[in-house]
Design a protein around this motif. Structure first.
Motif, mmCIF file in Angstrom:
data_model
loop_
_atom_site.group_PDB
_atom_site.id
_atom_site.type_symbol
_atom_site.label_atom_id
_atom_site.label_comp_id
_atom_site.label_asym_id
_atom_site.label_seq_id
_atom_site.Cartn_x
_atom_site.Cartn_y
_atom_site.Cartn_z
ATOM 1 N N GLU A 69 0.900 -1.352 -0.136
ATOM 2 C CA GLU A 69 -0.157 0.089 0.328
ATOM 3 C C GLU A 69 1.019 1.300 0.131
ATOM 4 O O GLU A 69 0.679 2.239 -0.764
ATOM 5 N N LYS A 70 1.801 1.202 0.890
ATOM 6 C CA LYS A 70 2.724 2.499 1.005
ATOM 7 C C LYS A 70 3.396 2.647 -0.381
ATOM 8 O O LYS A 70 3.697 3.601 -0.782
ATOM 9 N N LEU A 71 4.094 1.316 -0.861
ATOM 10 C CA LEU A 71 4.929 1.416 -1.770
ATOM 11 C C LEU A 71 4.047 2.047 -3.317
ATOM 12 O O LEU A 71 4.571 2.919 -3.957
ATOM 13 N N MET A 72 3.040 1.480 -3.221
ATOM 14 C CA MET A 72 1.922 1.876 -4.692
ATOM 15 C C MET A 72 1.607 3.451 -4.632
ATOM 16 O O MET A 72 1.469 4.108 -5.538
ATOM 17 N N TYR A 73 1.516 4.084 -3.330
ATOM 18 C CA TYR A 73 1.116 5.358 -3.132
ATOM 19 C C TYR A 73 2.312 6.102 -3.727
ATOM 20 O O TYR A 73 2.340 7.086 -4.419
ATOM 21 N N PHE A 95 -4.687 2.644 -7.350
ATOM 22 C CA PHE A 95 -4.473 2.687 -5.918
ATOM 23 C C PHE A 95 -5.825 2.801 -5.056
ATOM 24 O O PHE A 95 -6.130 1.916 -4.248
ATOM 25 N N ALA A 96 -6.822 3.737 -5.500
ATOM 26 C CA ALA A 96 -7.946 3.987 -4.587
ATOM 27 C C ALA A 96 -8.923 2.665 -4.984
ATOM 28 O O ALA A 96 -9.555 2.244 -3.922
ATOM 29 N N THR A 97 -8.714 1.917 -6.129
ATOM 30 C CA THR A 97 -9.480 0.819 -6.268
ATOM 31 C C THR A 97 -8.886 -0.443 -5.477
ATOM 32 O O THR A 97 -9.613 -1.185 -4.774
ATOM 33 N N LYS A 104 -5.368 7.054 2.698
ATOM 34 C CA LYS A 104 -5.016 7.725 1.565
ATOM 35 C C LYS A 104 -5.859 7.747 0.473
ATOM 36 O O LYS A 104 -5.436 8.202 -0.546
ATOM 37 N N ARG A 105 -6.964 6.989 0.460
ATOM 38 C CA ARG A 105 -7.962 6.713 -0.658
ATOM 39 C C ARG A 105 -8.402 8.156 -1.250
ATOM 40 O O ARG A 105 -8.391 8.344 -2.439
ATOM 41 N N GLU A 106 -9.013 8.999 -0.183
ATOM 42 C CA GLU A 106 -9.730 10.200 -0.609
ATOM 43 C C GLU A 106 -8.590 10.894 -1.484
ATOM 44 O O GLU A 106 -8.853 11.480 -2.565
ATOM 45 N N ALA A 108 -5.753 10.025 -2.970
ATOM 46 C CA ALA A 108 -5.443 9.350 -4.116
ATOM 47 C C ALA A 108 -6.171 9.786 -5.133
ATOM 48 O O ALA A 108 -6.172 9.942 -6.373
ATOM 49 N N SER A 109 -7.719 9.511 -4.754
ATOM 50 C CA SER A 109 -8.766 9.884 -5.747
ATOM 51 C C SER A 109 -8.630 11.318 -6.031
ATOM 52 O O SER A 109 -9.142 11.365 -7.277
ATOM 53 N N PHE A 110 -8.506 12.304 -5.504
ATOM 54 C CA PHE A 110 -8.466 13.722 -5.749
ATOM 55 C C PHE A 110 -7.081 13.850 -6.739
ATOM 56 O O PHE A 110 -7.470 14.367 -7.684
ATOM 57 N N LEU A 111 -6.108 13.183 -6.423
ATOM 58 C CA LEU A 111 -5.056 13.506 -7.351
ATOM 59 C C LEU A 111 -5.149 12.841 -8.633
ATOM 60 O O LEU A 111 -4.723 13.374 -9.550
ATOM 61 N N SER A 112 -5.914 11.608 -8.701
ATOM 62 C CA SER A 112 -6.135 11.103 -9.801
ATOM 63 C C SER A 112 -7.023 12.079 -10.802
ATOM 64 O O SER A 112 -6.668 12.420 -11.806
ATOM 65 N N ALA A 113 -8.069 12.514 -10.035
ATOM 66 C CA ALA A 113 -8.991 13.623 -10.892
ATOM 67 C C ALA A 113 -7.978 14.786 -11.073
ATOM 68 O O ALA A 113 -8.219 15.300 -12.252
ATOM 69 N N GLN A 114 -7.233 15.284 -10.425
ATOM 70 C CA GLN A 114 -6.409 16.587 -10.637
ATOM 71 C C GLN A 114 -5.549 16.228 -11.799
ATOM 72 O O GLN A 114 -5.254 17.144 -12.655
ATOM 73 N N SER A 115 -5.117 15.001 -11.986
ATOM 74 C CA SER A 115 -4.049 14.737 -13.025
ATOM 75 C C SER A 115 -4.754 14.704 -14.157
ATOM 76 O O SER A 115 -4.088 15.203 -15.275
ATOM 77 N N TYR A 116 -6.040 14.480 -14.306
ATOM 78 C CA TYR A 116 -6.846 14.295 -15.517
ATOM 79 C C TYR A 116 -6.992 16.004 -15.862
ATOM 80 O O TYR A 116 -6.829 16.436 -17.041
#
Length: 284
Positions: A69-73, A95-97, A104-106, A108-116
Motif C-alpha cells: 500500500e505504501k509503495l503503490m502510493y 490505488f484507490a480501487t 490515502k484513498r480520498e 489518491a482519488s483527488f490526485l487522480s482527478a487532478q491529473s486529468y
C-alpha cells in the motif's frame, strides 16, 4: 580552500551516485528491501525520477504484502511529481480501487482527478481531455461530498467548463468573421451563437455572444439581395424579413444589456435597419 570544498562536494555526489547505481543493479536476498528503503529516502529528498526507477523494479515483489500500500502510493506520487499526468491519473485510480479502506484513498482519488485536469489543453485545441477531466472530477465530488478537497475540486470544474465555453465561443466567432468575405453564409454563425447561448446560459461570455449573434443577423440583413420566396402559398420578402429580425434582435439586446459596451454600436445598427425598412413602407 574553495578548491578543496568543490572537490569534497564532487566526491560526495560521486559516492552517492555510485551507491544508487549499486542498489539499482542489485539482486538477490535483501535487494528488494534495500531498493524500497533507498527509494523512499530519495522520494523524501525530492529525487522523484530516481525513486521511480527503484520503485518500478520492486512493485511486483511487494504485490499482496503489507508494504504494498505504501509503495503503490509513493510510486503513484513519483509520476505526479514528475508531471507524468497520464500515468499518475491511472496509478492513483488503481490505488484507490485496490485499497478502498486506505486513509490515502480520498487523497489518491483527488490526485487522480487532478491529473486529468492537468492534461486538459488550452481552449484553442481539441477539448476531449477537458470533457474527460470534468467527468473524473465530478465523480470524485459525488464519491466524497464532504471531502476537504471539495473547494479545490469545484474550482477545477469551473475552470474546465470555462474552457469549453471559450472553445464554443471561439468557433462561433470564427464563423462570424469569415462569413462577410468568404462564405457570405451568416446562418452558420447565428446557429453557432444560438447553440452557445443554449448550452451555456450562465456564461460570462453571454453578452459578447449576444452581440456577435446580433451582428451576424444585422450583416445578413443589410447585405441581402432583394428576392421573394413563397412560403405556404404566401410571398415573403426575404430581405425585409431579415431586417425585421435584425430590428427585433437589436431591441432585445438593448433591453437585456442596457449598460453594455456594445450599446452605441447596436443603436447605430438599429438606425440603419430602420432606414432600410422605411424603403418598404414607401413601396406599399
Amino acid at each position: 580552500m574553495k578548491k578543496f570544498f568543490y572537490i569534497l562536494v564532487a566526491l560526495v555526489v560521486f559516492s552517492s551516485c555510485s551507491e544508487y547505481q549499486k542498489v539499482l543493479k542489485a539482486s538477490g536476498e535483501g535487494a528488494t528491501a534495500e531498493k524500497f528503503k533507498m527509494g523512499e529516502a530519495l522520494y523524501n529528498e525530492g529525487k522523484y525520477a530516481k525513486a521511480n526507477r527503484l520503485f518500478a523494479q520492486i512493485v511486483p515483489e511487494y504485490r499482496g504484502k503489507p508494504q504494498a500500500e505504501k509503495l503503490m502510493y509513493l510510486y503513484a506520487m513519483t509520476f505526479y511529481k514528475m508531471k507524468d499526468y497520464y500515468i499518475s491519473s491511472y496509478r492513483f485510480e488503481q490505488f484507490a480501487t485496490a485499497y478502498p479502506k486506505s486513509e490515502k484513498r480520498e487523497e489518491a482519488s483527488f490526485l487522480s482527478a487532478q491529473s486529468y485536469y492537468m492534461l486538459s489543453p488550452v481552449y484553442t485545441k481539441d477539448q476531449t481531455e477537458t470533457t474527460e477531466a470534468i467527468e473524473k472530477i465530478q465523480e470524485f465530488i459525488n464519491r466524497f461530498p464532504e471531502s476537504e478537497y471539495l473547494p479545490e475540486a469545484n474550482k477545477l470544474v469551473k475552470e474546465l467548463e470555462f474552457k469549453l465555453e471559450q472553445k464554443a465561443f471561439a468557433i462561433a466567432k470564427q464563423y462570424s468573421l469569415i462569413a462577410p468575405g468568404f462564405t457570405h453564409d451568416f446562418n452558420a454563425a447565428i446557429k453557432s451563437f444560438d447553440n452557445f447561448l443554449y448550452d451555456f446560459p450562465g456564461s460570462s461570455l453571454r453578452e459578447d455572444a449576444n452581440f456577435y449573434r446580433l451582428d451576424a443577423i444585422y450583416q445578413q440583413a443589410v447585405n441581402s439581395v432583394e428576392y421573394n420566396r413563397s412560403i405556404e402559398g404566401e410571398v415573403v420578402h426575404i430581405r425585409k424579413q431579415r431586417l425585421e429580425n435584425a430590428k427585433e434582435a437589436s431591441e432585445s439586446f438593448v433591453k437585456s444589456f442596457a449598460n453594455s459596451k456594445y450599446v452605441e454600436q447596436v443603436k447605430e445598427m438599429a438606425k440603419v435597419v430602420d432606414q432600410e425598412l422605411k424603403k418598404y413602407s414607401t413601396k406599399s
